[in-house]
Write an enzyme that holds these catalytic residues in place. Sequence first.
Site, PDB file in Angstrom:
ATOM      1  N   ASN A  13     -44.221  13.315  31.127  1.00 34.25           N
ATOM      2  CA  ASN A  13     -44.169  13.501  32.583  1.00 34.25           C
ATOM      3  C   ASN A  13     -44.234  14.994  32.849  1.00 34.25           C
ATOM      4  O   ASN A  13     -43.264  15.706  32.623  1.00 34.25           O
ATOM      5  CB  ASN A  13     -42.855  12.905  33.125  1.00 34.25           C
ATOM      6  CG  ASN A  13     -42.657  13.198  34.602  1.00 34.25           C
ATOM      7  OD1 ASN A  13     -43.574  13.673  35.282  1.00 34.25           O
ATOM      8  ND2 ASN A  13     -41.467  12.916  35.109  1.00 34.25           N
ATOM      9  N   LYS A  15     -44.426  16.503  35.607  1.00 38.52           N
ATOM     10  CA  LYS A  15     -43.790  16.889  36.879  1.00 38.52           C
ATOM     11  C   LYS A  15     -44.748  17.816  37.657  1.00 38.52           C
ATOM     12  O   LYS A  15     -45.955  17.623  37.567  1.00 38.52           O
ATOM     13  CB  LYS A  15     -42.418  17.497  36.612  1.00 38.52           C
ATOM     14  CG  LYS A  15     -41.558  16.583  35.706  1.00 38.52           C
ATOM     15  CD  LYS A  15     -40.129  16.955  35.641  1.00 38.52           C
ATOM     16  CE  LYS A  15     -39.386  15.954  34.751  1.00 38.52           C
ATOM     17  NZ  LYS A  15     -37.956  16.173  34.731  1.00 38.52           N
ATOM     18  N   HIS A  99     -38.485   7.861  39.679  1.00 38.39           N
ATOM     19  CA  HIS A  99     -37.893   8.964  38.913  1.00 38.39           C
ATOM     20  C   HIS A  99     -36.718   9.536  39.703  1.00 38.39           C
ATOM     21  O   HIS A  99     -36.737   9.570  40.929  1.00 38.39           O
ATOM     22  CB  HIS A  99     -38.937  10.044  38.643  1.00 38.39           C
ATOM     23  CG  HIS A  99     -38.467  11.059  37.651  1.00 38.39           C
ATOM     24  ND1 HIS A  99     -37.614  12.081  37.985  1.00 38.39           N
ATOM     25  CD2 HIS A  99     -38.698  11.170  36.315  1.00 38.39           C
ATOM     26  CE1 HIS A  99     -37.346  12.790  36.894  1.00 38.39           C
ATOM     27  NE2 HIS A  99     -37.995  12.268  35.873  1.00 38.39           N
ATOM     28  N   GLU A 101     -35.878  12.414  40.311  1.00 33.84           N
ATOM     29  CA  GLU A 101     -36.241  13.512  41.226  1.00 33.84           C
ATOM     30  C   GLU A 101     -36.848  12.965  42.518  1.00 33.84           C
ATOM     31  O   GLU A 101     -36.694  13.576  43.578  1.00 33.84           O
ATOM     32  CB  GLU A 101     -37.185  14.487  40.502  1.00 33.84           C
ATOM     33  CG  GLU A 101     -36.427  15.295  39.453  1.00 33.84           C
ATOM     34  CD  GLU A 101     -37.209  15.677  38.213  1.00 33.84           C
ATOM     35  OE1 GLU A 101     -38.451  15.638  38.246  1.00 33.84           O
ATOM     36  OE2 GLU A 101     -36.561  16.006  37.191  1.00 33.84           O
ATOM     37  N   GLU A 169     -33.105   7.246  32.118  1.00 33.77           N
ATOM     38  CA  GLU A 169     -33.009   8.705  32.153  1.00 33.77           C
ATOM     39  C   GLU A 169     -31.698   9.103  32.829  1.00 33.77           C
ATOM     40  O   GLU A 169     -31.631   9.161  34.078  1.00 33.77           O
ATOM     41  CB  GLU A 169     -34.181   9.300  32.943  1.00 33.77           C
ATOM     42  CG  GLU A 169     -35.536   9.024  32.342  1.00 33.77           C
ATOM     43  CD  GLU A 169     -36.565  10.072  32.732  1.00 33.77           C
ATOM     44  OE1 GLU A 169     -37.251  10.564  31.842  1.00 33.77           O
ATOM     45  OE2 GLU A 169     -36.664  10.410  33.928  1.00 33.77           O
ATOM     46  N   GLY A 175     -33.632  17.915  31.769  1.00 33.72           N
ATOM     47  CA  GLY A 175     -33.851  19.358  31.849  1.00 33.72           C
ATOM     48  C   GLY A 175     -32.634  20.200  31.525  1.00 33.72           C
ATOM     49  O   GLY A 175     -32.623  21.404  31.793  1.00 33.72           O
ATOM     50  N   SER A 215     -34.195  15.414  28.045  1.00 30.80           N
ATOM     51  CA  SER A 215     -34.071  16.431  26.989  1.00 30.80           C
ATOM     52  C   SER A 215     -34.503  15.936  25.616  1.00 30.80           C
ATOM     53  O   SER A 215     -33.911  16.306  24.596  1.00 30.80           O
ATOM     54  CB  SER A 215     -32.636  16.978  26.940  1.00 30.80           C
ATOM     55  OG  SER A 215     -32.335  17.654  28.151  1.00 30.80           O
TER      56      SER A 215
HETATM   57  P1  13P Z   1     -36.872  16.669  30.298  1.00 33.12           P
HETATM   58  O1  13P Z   1     -37.496  16.091  29.047  1.00 33.12           O
HETATM   59  O2  13P Z   1     -37.451  17.999  30.682  1.00 33.12           O
HETATM   60  O3  13P Z   1     -35.384  16.671  30.210  1.00 33.12           O
HETATM   61  O4  13P Z   1     -37.259  15.684  31.504  1.00 33.12           O
HETATM   62  C1  13P Z   1     -37.049  14.325  31.364  1.00 33.12           C
HETATM   63  C2  13P Z   1     -37.709  13.626  32.486  1.00 33.12           C
HETATM   64  O5  13P Z   1     -37.279  13.709  33.625  1.00 33.12           O
HETATM   65  C3  13P Z   1     -38.916  12.846  32.183  1.00 33.12           C
HETATM   66  O6  13P Z   1     -39.282  12.032  33.256  1.00 33.12           O
END
Ligand code: 13P
Length: 252
Positions: A13, A15, A99, A101, A169, A175, A215
């Site tokens: 992903n 983003k 997601h 976010e 997640e 992150g 992560s």
């Molecule tokens: P990270 O791998 O950067 O922690 O992000 C995970 C994520 O949100 C994947 O959709």
Amino acid sequence: MALPENRKLVAGNWKMNGTLAFLDTVAEMRVGAAGGLAEADLLVCPPATLVSAVATALDGSAIAVGGQDCHAETSGAFTGDIAAEMLADCGATHVIVGHSERRQYHAEDDATVAAKLRAAHRAGLVAIACVGETKDEREAGNALAVVRAQVEALLDDTITGANTCIAYEPVWAIGTGLTPTVDDVAQMHTSIRETIAARIGTDEAARLRLLYGGSVKPSNARELMAAADVDGALVGGASLNAADFLAIARAC
Ligand code: 13P
């Protein structure tokens, strides 16, 4: 390309990262995955502006392409939004929905996410639906119940192992460099599988891929991917680097 079931899936992903210059990285991924990896299927989810170019760059390769979000409707007066059909038209085979976010910054609730999941299916896309608890919810001992409720809100009789993946997640792991213990991941994934099985049956639930995200790095992928009921990874930051992304896939 359509991905076969019952192999691990490593999905990147990106983003809100990547411009056309990123096609160099895509080319590196294509070379690295030439002929397909023995360990896992691969999927990249670039920003919507790049779906078409990345799908073209990866045409005929072992790497599939997906979107990061879609609208629940097919078309209409929804400025700035993108329909699942539009992603399919650009060469996507998958789309992420719900997601954290999107839930956090765009106020998407479970009903919205469920509508997007059905929109993805309507367009013939595999939906990767995200669930996960916040730090406060975990510390209060509510993680399993919160995630169970999120999963139940997505389920109906149309969900199959072929048309849906669930990505667990934990919000606090995204992150941050933090991850749950392997035992916590296994416990959560087993609970998610049981929740799905109660609705669509054990055999179909066994075919539905449960991804862990938060992560994931080359250094922790082997241990996380070996946990019970983990069928792959949804990778954020580390998926922006071709070597790291492929190393995660090889660790499956
Ligand atoms: P990270 O791998 O950067 O922690 O992000 C995970 C994520 O949100 C994947 O959709």
